[in-house]
Motif scaffolding. Structure first.
Motif, PDB file in Angstrom:
ATOM      1  N   THR A 116       0.818  -1.209   0.000  1.00 31.90           N
ATOM      2  CA  THR A 116       0.000   0.000   0.000  1.00 31.90           C
ATOM      3  C   THR A 116       0.853   1.261   0.000  1.00 31.90           C
ATOM      4  N   THR A 203     -12.453  -1.922   3.724  1.00 29.59           N
ATOM      5  CA  THR A 203     -11.201  -1.292   3.297  1.00 29.59           C
ATOM      6  C   THR A 203     -11.399   0.198   3.031  1.00 29.59           C
ATOM      7  N   GLU A 207      -9.930   3.353   5.427  1.00 29.47           N
ATOM      8  CA  GLU A 207      -8.735   3.885   4.775  1.00 29.47           C
ATOM      9  C   GLU A 207      -8.324   5.208   5.430  1.00 29.47           C
TER      10      GLU A 207
END
Length: 275
Positions: A116, A203, A207
């Motif tokens: 990420t 997700t 975030e």
């Protein structure tokens, strides 16, 4: 009852694991109704009162109402775009048998190998170059791109279980490719779609890194995960307020999970049967 004694260790392990999960959850919920003095003096005792003062302070201090709206807007639009892109891609890959389709599926799988944080700087440059820096619009376009590998891989596996005879029958009735996807594949892959929605919702909603860098701390646009840490700066070490604010941000997650959990369980069970 013949094998009852053999299952005693398994039951003990299951109940022990349940207690390990419930104790932190109880401490977390109880702390949301306590002051700092109560939390440190009697961490596992019930609150003296179940007033909503901590929740009111957290809601107003960090402007969580607007932050929740921003998160809901970004998450919902990103989920729609994810399905709009992943469903046709998975449909095409599931129906193709050539080497090109196999190679394309592997390309989607390569998305799991990208950490990420590794894409943070290129993403920052792209946002600046596109003129969408410090806007929610870029996050709405960026989040579906990050979710495509997982979404496509999951949906392809479900679509491959749809009998070809179903598509052939629809074709004989004059259905177009879009109609086959909408009326044949999509309804039969609802557990997979629910799984994709739930995993991506978790997700997108949670975030933090990209939302902080791209959207920034602007109260008018920041998401709930960016707004929540500001409670620590505003309220100092008032852990009751921090916990109450965290509980407020978890309510939408609980609602979505409650709605989609049955479909996801069907997906897990069907996957186990296929294996």
């Amino acid at each position: 009852m013949k094998f009852g004694k053999r299952w005693i260790p398994a039951h003990l392990l299951v109940w022990s694991y349940a207690v390990l999960l419930l104790v932190p959850l109880y401490y977390f919920l109880a702390s949301a109704f306590k002051s700092n003095e109560e939390i440190f003096a009697h961490p596992f005792a019930l609150p003296d009162s179940f007033g909503l003062g901590n929740f009111s302070t957290a809601f107003t201090s960090a402007d969580l109402g607007l932050a929740v709206v921003n998160s809901a807007l970004v998450t919902s639009v990103a989920l729609v775009l994810t399905l709009a892109l992943a469903l046709p891609a998975a449909f095409a890959l599931a129906r193709s048998t050539g080497r090109l389709a196999s190679a394309m599926e592997k390309v989607f799988s390569l998305g799991f190998l990208i950490p990420t944080f590794a894409a943070l700087f290129p993403t920052f440059l792209l946002a600046a170059a596109s003129g969408l820096f410090h806007t929610r619009t870029f996050m709405v376009l960026f989040l579906p791109a990050t979710a495509m590998p997982l979404s496509v891989v999951i949906l392809v596996q479900f679509m491959r279980t749809v009998p070809k005879e179903m598509e052939e029958a629809a074709r004989m009735d004059g259905a177009s490719t879009y109609a086959v996807l909408r009326h044949v594949y999509a309804p039969m892959c609802l557990p997979g779609i629910a799984t994709v929605l739930l995993l991506n919702f978790l997700t997108f909603w949670n975030e933090y890194l990209y939302s902080l860098v791209i959207i920034g701390p602007d109260p008018a646009q920041r998401t709930v995960q960016v707004a929540l840490p500001t409670l620590k700066a505003i309220t100092g070490t008032d852990y009751g307020v921090l916990t109450a604010g965290t509980v407020l941000t978890l309510v939408p997650v609980w609602i979505v999970y409650t709605v989609l959990q049955r479909r996801m369980q069907q997906a897990l069970v069907s996957g186990a049967v296929k294996m």
